[in-house]
Design a protein around this motif. Structure first.
Motif, mmCIF file in Angstrom:
data_model
loop_
_atom_site.group_PDB
_atom_site.id
_atom_site.type_symbol
_atom_site.label_atom_id
_atom_site.label_comp_id
_atom_site.label_asym_id
_atom_site.label_seq_id
_atom_site.Cartn_x
_atom_site.Cartn_y
_atom_site.Cartn_z
ATOM 1 N N ASP A 179 0.942 -1.299 0.316
ATOM 2 C CA ASP A 179 0.056 -0.054 -0.083
ATOM 3 C C ASP A 179 0.863 1.381 0.131
ATOM 4 N N GLN A 180 1.924 1.084 0.559
ATOM 5 C CA GLN A 180 2.888 2.477 0.637
ATOM 6 C C GLN A 180 3.437 2.672 -0.833
ATOM 7 N N ILE A 181 3.875 1.473 -1.412
ATOM 8 C CA ILE A 181 4.401 1.867 -2.849
ATOM 9 C C ILE A 181 3.265 2.204 -3.527
ATOM 10 N N ASP A 182 2.062 1.782 -3.490
ATOM 11 C CA ASP A 182 1.004 1.975 -4.355
ATOM 12 C C ASP A 182 0.766 3.764 -3.955
ATOM 13 N N ASP A 183 0.839 4.152 -2.777
ATOM 14 C CA ASP A 183 0.694 5.531 -2.404
ATOM 15 C C ASP A 183 1.680 6.448 -3.086
ATOM 16 N N CYS A 184 3.097 5.931 -2.925
ATOM 17 C CA CYS A 184 4.207 6.574 -3.485
ATOM 18 C C CYS A 184 4.024 6.902 -5.092
ATOM 19 N N PHE A 185 3.706 5.814 -5.785
ATOM 20 C CA PHE A 185 3.659 5.956 -7.050
ATOM 21 C C PHE A 185 2.377 7.222 -7.544
ATOM 22 N N VAL A 186 1.290 6.964 -6.697
ATOM 23 C CA VAL A 186 0.229 8.160 -7.008
ATOM 24 C C VAL A 186 0.708 9.540 -6.650
ATOM 25 N N ARG A 187 1.567 9.624 -5.775
ATOM 26 C CA ARG A 187 2.161 10.963 -5.389
ATOM 27 C C ARG A 187 3.184 11.359 -6.596
ATOM 28 N N VAL A 188 3.940 10.345 -7.022
ATOM 29 C CA VAL A 188 5.066 10.674 -7.943
ATOM 30 C C VAL A 188 4.143 10.957 -9.274
ATOM 31 N N LYS A 189 3.121 10.287 -9.594
ATOM 32 C CA LYS A 189 2.516 10.678 -10.951
ATOM 33 C C LYS A 189 2.017 11.994 -10.886
ATOM 34 N N GLY A 190 1.437 12.409 -9.630
ATOM 35 C CA GLY A 190 0.544 13.679 -9.283
ATOM 36 C C GLY A 190 1.764 14.842 -9.694
ATOM 37 N N ARG A 191 2.988 14.482 -9.114
ATOM 38 C CA ARG A 191 3.898 15.675 -9.027
ATOM 39 C C ARG A 191 4.650 15.862 -10.702
ATOM 40 N N LEU A 192 4.631 14.715 -11.135
ATOM 41 C CA LEU A 192 5.014 14.819 -12.547
ATOM 42 C C LEU A 192 4.156 15.378 -13.444
ATOM 43 N N ILE A 193 2.893 15.345 -13.107
ATOM 44 C CA ILE A 193 1.878 15.919 -14.095
ATOM 45 C C ILE A 193 1.812 17.334 -13.856
ATOM 46 N N LYS A 194 1.993 17.714 -12.764
ATOM 47 C CA LYS A 194 1.914 19.123 -12.360
ATOM 48 C C LYS A 194 3.343 19.816 -13.066
ATOM 49 N N MET A 195 4.416 18.874 -13.125
ATOM 50 C CA MET A 195 5.810 19.481 -13.837
ATOM 51 C C MET A 195 5.777 19.623 -15.115
ATOM 52 N N ILE A 196 4.856 18.848 -15.923
ATOM 53 C CA ILE A 196 4.653 18.920 -17.402
ATOM 54 C C ILE A 196 3.865 20.265 -17.569
ATOM 55 N N ALA A 197 2.753 20.311 -16.452
ATOM 56 C CA ALA A 197 1.890 21.457 -16.735
ATOM 57 C C ALA A 197 2.491 22.762 -16.445
ATOM 58 N N ASN A 198 3.642 22.879 -15.725
ATOM 59 C CA ASN A 198 4.328 24.093 -15.538
ATOM 60 C C ASN A 198 5.263 24.330 -16.670
ATOM 61 N N ASN A 199 5.971 23.203 -17.227
ATOM 62 C CA ASN A 199 6.909 23.491 -18.243
ATOM 63 C C ASN A 199 7.025 22.243 -19.096
ATOM 64 N N THR A 200 6.300 22.464 -20.225
ATOM 65 C CA THR A 200 6.325 21.239 -21.253
ATOM 66 C C THR A 200 7.699 20.832 -21.716
ATOM 67 N N ALA A 201 8.781 21.626 -21.598
ATOM 68 C CA ALA A 201 10.092 21.134 -21.903
ATOM 69 C C ALA A 201 10.453 19.921 -20.885
ATOM 70 N N ASP A 202 9.671 20.067 -19.900
ATOM 71 C CA ASP A 202 10.213 18.732 -19.091
ATOM 72 C C ASP A 202 9.374 17.414 -19.145
ATOM 73 N N GLY A 203 8.652 17.474 -20.430
ATOM 74 C CA GLY A 203 7.841 16.429 -20.636
ATOM 75 C C GLY A 203 8.527 15.272 -20.796
ATOM 76 N N GLU A 204 9.397 14.746 -21.642
ATOM 77 C CA GLU A 204 10.203 13.649 -21.657
ATOM 78 C C GLU A 204 10.770 13.247 -20.401
ATOM 79 N N TYR A 205 11.556 14.179 -19.844
ATOM 80 C CA TYR A 205 12.336 13.989 -18.445
ATOM 81 C C TYR A 205 10.903 13.297 -17.401
ATOM 82 N N ALA A 206 9.863 13.944 -17.364
ATOM 83 C CA ALA A 206 9.026 13.371 -16.543
ATOM 84 C C ALA A 206 8.183 12.174 -16.911
ATOM 85 N N ILE A 207 8.270 11.823 -18.166
ATOM 86 C CA ILE A 207 7.828 10.289 -18.610
ATOM 87 C C ILE A 207 8.643 9.235 -18.186
ATOM 88 N N GLU A 208 9.977 9.640 -18.475
ATOM 89 C CA GLU A 208 11.020 8.634 -17.868
ATOM 90 C C GLU A 208 10.964 8.366 -16.449
#
Length: 241
Positions: A179-208
Motif C-alpha cells: 500500500d505504501q508503494i502504491d501511495d508513493c506511485f500516486v504521489r509521484v504521478k501527481g507531481r510529474l503531471i504538475k511538472m509537465i503542466a508548469n513546463n512542457t519542456a520537462d515532458g520527456e524527463y517526466a515520462i522517463e
C-alpha cells in the motif's frame, strides 16, 4: 514332526528389518534436509542480488551515477543463472525425494518464487536502461523515489526471510507494505503531471521518471507474489484459489 518356522519370520529378523528401515528413513530425511538447506541458501543469495540491483539503480537515480548501470546488467545475468540453479535443485528434490505435504508445498513455492525474483531483476535492469535518458538530471527532486526504493528492498528481503523462517506474519507485513508503494506511485504521478503542466519542456524527463516509478511499483507487486507463495507453503492455501 513339527515343521520349523521359516527363518524370515523369526521375531529378531523382523526387528532388524524395522531398525534398518528406520535407519534408511532417517538417512533419507537428513539428506532431504541438507538439500532443503542448500535451496534456502540459494534463495537468500538470489534475493540479496535483487536487493543489490535495486540499491544500485536507486543511487543512480538520485546521484546520476550512470557508470553503475554496467554492474546492474552483470547482476542481472547472475540472477538469471541463479534462477536456473535453484530450479535444478527443486526438480531434483521433487524427482529423487518425492516429498509430500508441507515439504512438497515448500518446494513448489520456491519454484514460483524464483520466477518473481527473476522478474524483479528484469525490472531493475529496465530502470537501469532508462537512467541514461535522463541526460544528467536526477530524480532527487522527487523524494518519493528514495522511499520507494527503500521500501521495495525491504519487501524483497522480508519475503525471502519469511520463506526461510516459514513466518506467515512476516509475509503478511510485505503484503501490507505494498500500500505504501502504491501511495508513493500516486504521489509521484501527481507531481510529474504538475511538472509537465508548469513546463512542457520537462515532458520527456517526466515520462522517463514515471516509467521508473512504475517499475518500482511492479517490483513491489512481485515481492507481494513471493509473500503469498510463502503463505501457501505454510498453510496450503493460495490467495488466487
Amino acid at each position: 514332526m513339527e515343521i520349523p518356522k521359516k527363518y524370515s519370520r523369526h521375531p529378531r529378523i523382523k526387528e532388524q528389518k524395522i531398525i534398518l528401515q528406520e535407519g534408511l528413513g532417517k538417512k533419507m530425511r537428513n539428506r532431504f534436509d541438507e538439500q532443503l538447506s542448500s535451496l534456502n541458501k540459494k534463495l537468500i543469495e538470489m534475493g540479496a542480488m535483487c536487493e543489490h540491483m535495486i540499491v544500485l539503480v536507486s543511487k543512480s537515480i538520485l546521484n546520476g551515477e550512470v557508470q553503475k548501470m554496467k554492474e546492474v546488467k552483470i547482476k542481472g545475468h547472475e540472477v538469471d543463472q541463479m534462477e536456473r540453479e535453484i530450479e535444478t535443485i527443486c526438480l531434483k528434490l521433487l524427482l529423487q525425494q518425492q516429498p509430500v505435504a508441507s515439504d512438497l508445498r515448500q518446494i513448489s513455492a520456491a519454484l514460483k518464487m524464483i520466477t518473481d525474483m527473476e522478474r524483479i531483476g528484469d525490472q531493475a535492469k529496465n530502470i537501469a536502461e532508462i537512467i541514461p535518458f535522463l541526460n544528467g538530471r536526477t530524480g532527487a527532486e522527487l523524494s518519493d523515489f528514495d522511499q520507494m526504493a527503500e521500501t521495495v528492498c525491504k519487501m524483497v528481503k522480508n519475503s525471502i526471510d519469511a520463506y526461510v523462517k516459514q513466518d506467515i506474519d512476516l509475509a503478511q507485513s510485505v503484503v501490507i507494505c505494498d500500500d505504501q508503494i502504491d501511495d508513493c506511485f500516486v504521489r509521484v504521478k501527481g507531481r510529474l503531471i504538475k511538472m509537465i503542466a508548469n513546463n512542457t519542456a520537462d515532458g520527456e524527463y517526466a515520462i522517463e521518471l514515471l516509467m521508473i516509478a512504475k517499475y518500482f511499483e511492479k517490483i513491489g507487486d512481485h515481492a507481494v507474489n513471493i509473500a503469498e507463495w510463502v503463505k501457501f507453503s505454510v498453510t496450503g492455501v493460495h490467495l488466487g484459489e
